[in-house]
Design a protein around this motif. Structure first.
Motif, PDB file in Angstrom:
ATOM      1  N   PRO A   1      31.446  43.853  -8.683  1.00 45.77           N
ATOM      2  CA  PRO A   1      32.276  42.722  -9.108  1.00 45.77           C
ATOM      3  C   PRO A   1      31.999  41.439  -8.326  1.00 45.77           C
ATOM      4  CG  PRO A   1      33.596  44.704  -8.802  1.00 45.77           C
ATOM      5  CD  PRO A   1      32.249  45.002  -8.235  1.00 45.77           C
ATOM      6  N   ASP A   2      31.361  41.545  -7.155  1.00 49.38           N
ATOM      7  CA  ASP A   2      31.067  40.355  -6.353  1.00 49.38           C
ATOM      8  C   ASP A   2      29.682  39.776  -6.670  1.00 49.38           C
ATOM      9  OD1 ASP A   2      33.505  40.536  -5.016  1.00 49.38           O
ATOM     10  OD2 ASP A   2      32.689  41.950  -3.540  1.00 49.38           O
ATOM     11  N   TYR A   3      28.965  40.417  -7.570  1.00 43.65           N
ATOM     12  CA  TYR A   3      27.609  39.968  -7.876  1.00 43.65           C
ATOM     13  C   TYR A   3      27.660  38.746  -8.796  1.00 43.65           C
ATOM     14  CZ  TYR A   3      22.781  39.994  -9.536  1.00 43.65           C
ATOM     15  OH  TYR A   3      21.497  39.635  -9.844  1.00 43.65           O
ATOM     16  N   SER A   4      26.810  37.764  -8.489  1.00 42.37           N
ATOM     17  CA  SER A   4      26.731  36.552  -9.310  1.00 42.37           C
ATOM     18  C   SER A   4      25.559  36.668 -10.269  1.00 42.37           C
ATOM     19  CB  SER A   4      26.550  35.304  -8.421  1.00 42.37           C
ATOM     20  OG  SER A   4      27.678  35.119  -7.588  1.00 42.37           O
ATOM     21  N   LEU A   5      25.841  36.561 -11.543  1.00 39.56           N
ATOM     22  CA  LEU A   5      24.796  36.680 -12.559  1.00 39.56           C
ATOM     23  C   LEU A   5      23.822  35.509 -12.446  1.00 39.56           C
ATOM     24  CD1 LEU A   5      27.026  37.646 -15.619  1.00 39.56           C
ATOM     25  CD2 LEU A   5      25.733  39.181 -14.120  1.00 39.56           C
ATOM     26  N   GLN A   6      22.548  35.798 -12.636  1.00 39.63           N
ATOM     27  CA  GLN A   6      21.501  34.783 -12.558  1.00 39.63           C
ATOM     28  C   GLN A   6      20.952  34.520 -13.961  1.00 39.63           C
ATOM     29  OE1 GLN A   6      20.839  33.252  -9.598  1.00 39.63           O
ATOM     30  NE2 GLN A   6      22.523  34.549  -8.827  1.00 39.63           N
ATOM     31  N   ILE A   7      21.040  33.289 -14.371  1.00 40.33           N
ATOM     32  CA  ILE A   7      20.544  32.925 -15.688  1.00 40.33           C
ATOM     33  C   ILE A   7      19.027  32.856 -15.671  1.00 40.33           C
ATOM     34  CG2 ILE A   7      20.628  30.431 -15.291  1.00 40.33           C
ATOM     35  CD1 ILE A   7      21.607  30.124 -18.194  1.00 40.33           C
ATOM     36  N   LEU A   8      18.410  33.225 -16.792  1.00 39.53           N
ATOM     37  CA  LEU A   8      16.962  33.131 -16.915  1.00 39.53           C
ATOM     38  C   LEU A   8      16.567  31.671 -17.122  1.00 39.53           C
ATOM     39  CD1 LEU A   8      16.085  36.134 -19.262  1.00 39.53           C
ATOM     40  CD2 LEU A   8      15.605  35.922 -16.829  1.00 39.53           C
ATOM     41  N   LYS A   9      15.495  31.274 -16.498  1.00 44.79           N
ATOM     42  CA  LYS A   9      15.008  29.910 -16.674  1.00 44.79           C
ATOM     43  C   LYS A   9      14.155  29.867 -17.918  1.00 44.79           C
ATOM     44  CE  LYS A   9      12.537  26.135 -14.403  1.00 44.79           C
ATOM     45  NZ  LYS A   9      11.751  25.716 -13.218  1.00 44.79           N
ATOM     46  N   GLY A  10      14.665  29.196 -18.940  1.00 43.35           N
ATOM     47  CA  GLY A  10      13.931  29.105 -20.188  1.00 43.35           C
ATOM     48  C   GLY A  10      12.842  28.058 -20.111  1.00 43.35           C
ATOM     49  N   PRO A  11      12.058  27.926 -21.171  1.00 41.20           N
ATOM     50  CA  PRO A  11      10.986  26.928 -21.195  1.00 41.20           C
ATOM     51  C   PRO A  11      11.556  25.520 -21.155  1.00 41.20           C
ATOM     52  CG  PRO A  11      11.302  27.897 -23.371  1.00 41.20           C
ATOM     53  CD  PRO A  11      12.128  28.704 -22.414  1.00 41.20           C
ATOM     54  N   GLU A  12      10.828  24.622 -20.508  1.00 42.11           N
ATOM     55  CA  GLU A  12      11.267  23.237 -20.421  1.00 42.11           C
ATOM     56  C   GLU A  12      11.310  22.625 -21.803  1.00 42.11           C
ATOM     57  OE1 GLU A  12      12.307  21.558 -17.870  1.00 42.11           O
ATOM     58  OE2 GLU A  12      12.010  23.188 -16.443  1.00 42.11           O
ATOM     59  N   GLN A  13      12.397  21.932 -22.080  1.00 46.70           N
ATOM     60  CA  GLN A  13      12.522  21.263 -23.366  1.00 46.70           C
ATOM     61  C   GLN A  13      11.604  20.058 -23.413  1.00 46.70           C
ATOM     62  OE1 GLN A  13      16.595  20.273 -24.091  1.00 46.70           O
ATOM     63  NE2 GLN A  13      17.222  22.393 -24.348  1.00 46.70           N
ATOM     64  N   VAL A  14      10.943  19.892 -24.556  1.00 45.52           N
ATOM     65  CA  VAL A  14      10.054  18.748 -24.745  1.00 45.52           C
ATOM     66  C   VAL A  14      10.860  17.609 -25.333  1.00 45.52           C
ATOM     67  CG1 VAL A  14       7.988  17.908 -25.908  1.00 45.52           C
ATOM     68  CG2 VAL A  14       8.098  20.269 -25.091  1.00 45.52           C
ATOM     69  N   ARG A  15      10.935  16.523 -24.592  1.00 47.23           N
ATOM     70  CA  ARG A  15      11.692  15.355 -25.047  1.00 47.23           C
ATOM     71  C   ARG A  15      10.734  14.318 -25.599  1.00 47.23           C
ATOM     72  NH1 ARG A  15      14.411  17.331 -20.699  1.00 47.23           N
ATOM     73  NH2 ARG A  15      16.662  17.586 -20.925  1.00 47.23           N
TER      74      ARG A  15
ATOM     75  N   THR B   1      19.514  38.921 -18.774  1.00 51.57           N
ATOM     76  CA  THR B   1      18.906  40.237 -19.046  1.00 51.57           C
ATOM     77  C   THR B   1      19.972  41.316 -18.959  1.00 51.57           C
ATOM     78  OG1 THR B   1      18.359  40.639 -16.718  1.00 51.57           O
ATOM     79  CG2 THR B   1      16.724  39.450 -18.048  1.00 51.57           C
ATOM     80  N   GLN B   2      19.674  42.450 -19.582  1.00 49.83           N
ATOM     81  CA  GLN B   2      20.607  43.573 -19.519  1.00 49.83           C
ATOM     82  C   GLN B   2      20.708  44.093 -18.100  1.00 49.83           C
ATOM     83  OE1 GLN B   2      22.571  44.658 -22.123  1.00 49.83           O
ATOM     84  NE2 GLN B   2      23.580  45.790 -20.455  1.00 49.83           N
ATOM     85  N   ASP B   3      19.614  43.992 -17.352  1.00 50.19           N
ATOM     86  CA  ASP B   3      19.646  44.427 -15.951  1.00 50.19           C
ATOM     87  C   ASP B   3      20.649  43.607 -15.151  1.00 50.19           C
ATOM     88  OD1 ASP B   3      17.765  46.360 -16.391  1.00 50.19           O
ATOM     89  OD2 ASP B   3      16.062  45.150 -15.716  1.00 50.19           O
ATOM     90  N   GLU B   4      20.708  42.294 -15.417  1.00 55.16           N
ATOM     91  CA  GLU B   4      21.667  41.435 -14.719  1.00 55.16           C
ATOM     92  C   GLU B   4      23.090  41.837 -15.071  1.00 55.16           C
ATOM     93  OE1 GLU B   4      21.594  38.485 -12.523  1.00 55.16           O
ATOM     94  OE2 GLU B   4      19.838  39.705 -12.053  1.00 55.16           O
ATOM     95  N   ILE B   5      23.310  42.126 -16.331  1.00 53.75           N
ATOM     96  CA  ILE B   5      24.655  42.554 -16.752  1.00 53.75           C
ATOM     97  C   ILE B   5      25.028  43.863 -16.061  1.00 53.75           C
ATOM     98  CG2 ILE B   5      26.040  43.328 -18.709  1.00 53.75           C
ATOM     99  CD1 ILE B   5      24.518  41.393 -20.464  1.00 53.75           C
ATOM    100  N   ASP B   6      24.075  44.773 -16.006  1.00 53.78           N
ATOM    101  CA  ASP B   6      24.352  46.066 -15.349  1.00 53.78           C
ATOM    102  C   ASP B   6      24.669  45.867 -13.871  1.00 53.78           C
ATOM    103  OD1 ASP B   6      23.874  47.296 -17.741  1.00 53.78           O
ATOM    104  OD2 ASP B   6      21.786  47.816 -17.283  1.00 53.78           O
TER     105      ASP B   6
END
Length: 226
Positions: free
Chosen positions: A71-85, A60-65
């Motif tokens: 500089p010590d902040y660790s970006l958190q990735i968004l959890k996307g939808p589970e892939q259907v196998r 998200t843009q908020d995470e980037i901001d």
């Protein structure tokens, strides 16, 4: 930690479009900081097209901001939808090999009639209707169908075919086929090896007693060595 789908392309976009530190980008993308440095300096092996993680719903843009502010902040990735196998249904067969399916089906029907239509469908990736049409010779192209080994055609593997044959034979109360083509050669080889071992023992005993080694009976191999 989860990583973006295309880490190098994502890193390239973050380098060009944000003021995040190399450490933050490296951590978020799961890359080494030297790789980020190479991307920033355009010294990577290939020039990457950036991939926007915001539009990809990975960041998200908020995470980037937050990252740009700290500089010590660790970006958190968004959890996307589970892939259907896909785990069930007929196997996928490349378009180039689909025309070979009838030949492979015909080969199995001719050589292994004990295999059920369901098992054939799983092996070849076809339908029961097609199998039945080939079995009763009502297939629209039956005149041009030539039985061919499906393993040779690349429609299945030898291991899968053997497993299907063994399972079908067991279900039908039949004995699984055993390859006996080399049976005679194997027995002859064992006999020859035993004879050579016995001769080696006799020769060793003769040498120990101070006598000349006992000559072995002439064989084709010995005659050619002379």
């Amino acid at each position: 930690m989860a990583q973006p789908l295309m880490p190098h392309a994502t890193a390239s976009w973050l380098v060009d479009n944000t003021s995040l530190s190399f450490e933050q980008i490296a951590e978020f993308c799961g890359l080494h900081i030297l790789e980020i440095q190479a991307i920033a300096d355009d010294t990577a092996a290939t020039k990457l097209t950036g991939r926007d993680p915001v539009r990809a719903h990975e960041l998200t843009q908020d995470e980037i901001d937050k990252g740009q502010a700290d500089p010590d902040y660790s970006l958190q990735i968004l959890k996307g939808p589970e892939q259907v196998r896909r785990t069930k249904g007929p196997r996928y067969t490349p378009v180039s090999k689909r025309s070979d399916k009838p030949d492979g089906i015909a080969w199995i029907i001719r050589n292994h009639p004990e295999i059920t239509d369901g098992a054939i469908g799983n092996l070849i990736g076809t339908t029961r209707t097609t199998i039945a049409a080939i079995r009763d010779r009502s297939h629209w192209n039956i005149a041009n169908i030539t039985p061919k080994d499906p393993v040779t055609l690349g429609l299945t593997t030898q291991r899968e075919l053997d497993a299907a044959v063994g399972k079908a034979a067991k279900a039908a109360g039949l004995e699984a086929p055993v390859d006996t083509r080399l049976e005679g050669d194997r027995e002859a080889l064992i006999t020859e090896l035993r004879a050579q071992r016995a001769q080696a023992v006799l020769d060793a005993e003769a040498v120990e007693a101070g006598d000349a080694p006992v000559s072995a009976e002439p064989t084709a191999e010995n005659l050619f060595k002379r």
